[in-house]
Enzyme design. Structure first.
Site, PDB file in Angstrom:
ATOM      1  N   ASP A   1     -10.639   3.140   4.637  1.00 54.25           N
ATOM      2  CA  ASP A   1     -11.112   1.757   4.554  1.00 54.25           C
ATOM      3  C   ASP A   1     -12.638   1.694   4.439  1.00 54.25           C
ATOM      4  OD1 ASP A   1      -9.214  -0.325   4.553  1.00 54.25           O
ATOM      5  OD2 ASP A   1      -8.733   0.012   6.668  1.00 54.25           O
TER       6      ASP A   1
ATOM      7  N   LYS B   1       0.845  -1.204   0.000  1.00 48.37           N
ATOM      8  CA  LYS B   1       0.000   0.000   0.000  1.00 48.37           C
ATOM      9  C   LYS B   1       0.870   1.239   0.000  1.00 48.37           C
ATOM     10  CE  LYS B   1      -3.757  -2.367   2.383  1.00 48.37           C
ATOM     11  NZ  LYS B   1      -4.432  -2.667   3.658  1.00 48.37           N
TER      12      LYS B   1
ATOM     13  N   GLN C   1      -4.199  -1.271   9.835  1.00 45.49           N
ATOM     14  CA  GLN C   1      -4.220  -2.606   9.241  1.00 45.49           C
ATOM     15  C   GLN C   1      -4.819  -3.610  10.226  1.00 45.49           C
ATOM     16  OE1 GLN C   1      -3.473  -3.253   6.087  1.00 45.49           O
ATOM     17  NE2 GLN C   1      -3.685  -5.465   6.203  1.00 45.49           N
TER      18      GLN C   1
END
Ligand code: GUN
Length: 288
Positions: free
Chosen positions: A120, A53, A97
Site C-alpha cells: 500500500d 484485489k 484493508q
C-alpha cells in the site's frame, strides 16, 4: 472541442497484462510472488474491494491469500498475524484493508508491517522514502495516476499541478509523485481560499475530496488534464456512481478527463499488482 476521455479500464488491462507476463516468467523459474490481504470485520465495501484485489491477483498468477478476521479481533491478535506474515518467505505483499474497526489503531498496525512488504505504501518508511526521492513502494492510486499520465503522453515536468485533497492515501502521495516528476505542485484542502481560482492555474488537476461533482467548469483551465479520484454513490439510485468532478460541464473545457466509473479506479488494483511484483522481485534480489 470536448476533452479526450481517458479509458482507465483499457490502461489497467494493459498494466495487468504487463504484470501478468512478468509473473509468468518468474513462475517458469519456480518463483511465485505472493499477496496476502487482511480484512478485519465486515464492512460491506471492504469485502467487495478485497475480493476484487484477490481475484485479480489470482488471475495474474500470484499466490493470493485472504485472511478474514472478526471485528472483535484484538490488537495483539492482529499484530501477531502481521509479524507472522512479515516472517513468511512466501508472502511478498501484505495489505491490511482500511478502515479498521475503531478499537484498532491504524497507524500502529501499518507501522508493524515490514516496509518491504507494504504494498500500500502507507508505512512511514515508504512515505519518507517517497518524499526524499528514494526507491520505495508508493500508494497505489496516485502511482496508478502517474502511470495513466505517462501512457496518455502527459509529462508533468514543468507543469502546474494542483491536488485537491490532502489524505494520506491519495492527496499527499499524489503531490509527492508529481513533485518527483518535476511538476510545480499545490495541495488544496477544505480551508483553501478561492479554490476555483487556484484550480484554474492547473495544467494537471487531481481531485480527491469525496464531494460529488464539486469541481465544475469554472475550476478548470481550458485544455487541462483533469483526474477524478472521487467515487460517490448517487442517493436514491441502486449502483450509480459519480466522481468529484462534474463530468458533463468539465469535459467541454478540459483537454483530458477521467470518467467515473472506468477512470482511476481500475488502475488502483492494477498498480497494487505491480507493487506486489516489485516487492517480490526486490525480496529475491532481482533488479527492478
Ligand atoms: N481502503 C480504501 N482504500 C484503501 C487502500 O488503498 N488500501 C487499503 N489497505 N485500504 C483501503
Amino acid at each position: 472541442m470536448a476533452a479526450q476521455v481517458i479509458d482507465g479500464r483499457q490502461l489497467a488491462a494493459e498494466l495487468r497484462a504487463e504484470v501478468g507476463r512478468e509473473v509468468a516468467a518468474l513462475r517458469a523459474r519456480g518463483r511465485v510472488p505472493g499477496l496476502t490481504v487482511v480484512l478485519v470485520g465486515d464492512d460491506p465495501a471492504s469485502h467487495i474491494y478485497t475480493r476484487n484485489k484477490q481475484k485479480v491477483a489470482e488471475e495474474l498468477g500470484f499466490r493470493s491469500e485472504r485472511i478474514d478476521l472478526p471485528a472483535t479481533t484484538s490488537r495483539e491478535e492482529l499484530l501477531e498475524l502481521i509479524h507472522r506474515l512479515n516472517a513468511d518467505p512466501e508472502v511478498h505483499g501484505i495489505l491490511v484493508q482500511l478502515p479498521l474497526p475503531p478499537h484498532l489503531d491504524e497507524a500502529e498496525v501499518i507501522e508493524q508491517i515490514d516496509p518491504r512488504k507494504d504494498v500500500d505504501g502507507f508505512h512511514p518508511v515508504n512515505v519518507g522514502r517517497l518524499w526524499s526521492g528514494q526507491p520505495c513502494l508508493a500508494p497505489c492510486t496516485p502511482a496508478g495516476i502517474l502511470y495513466m499520465l505517462r501512457r496518455v503522453g502527459v509529462d508533468p515536468a514543468g507543469k502546474r499541478a494542483v491536488v485537491v485533497g490532502r489524505s494520506n492515501i491519495v492527496g499527499k502521495p499524489m503531490a509527492a509523485l508529481l513533485l518527483r516528476a518535476n511538476a510545480t505542485v499545490t495541495i488544496c484542502h477544505s480551508r483553501t481560499q478561492d479554490l476555483p481560482a487556484v484550480c484554474r492555474e492547473a495544467d494537471i488537476l487531481v481531485v480527491a475530496v469525496g464531494r460529488p461533482e464539486m469541481v465544475t467548469a469554472e475550476y478548470v483551465k481550458p485544455g487541462a488534464v483533469v483526474i477524478d479520484v472521487g467515487i460517490n454513490p448517487v442517493p436514491g439510485t441502486k449502483n450509480k456512481l459519480v466522481g468529484d468532478v462534474h463530468f458533463p460541464s468539465v469535459r467541454e473545457v478540459a483537454g483530458y478527463i477521467t470518467p467515473v466509473p472506468g477512470g482511476v479506479g481500475p488502475l488502483t488494483i492494477a498498480q497494487l499488482m505491480k507493487n506486489t511484483l516489485e516487492a517480490a522481485k526486490a525480496f529475491w534480489g532481482l533488479a527492478n
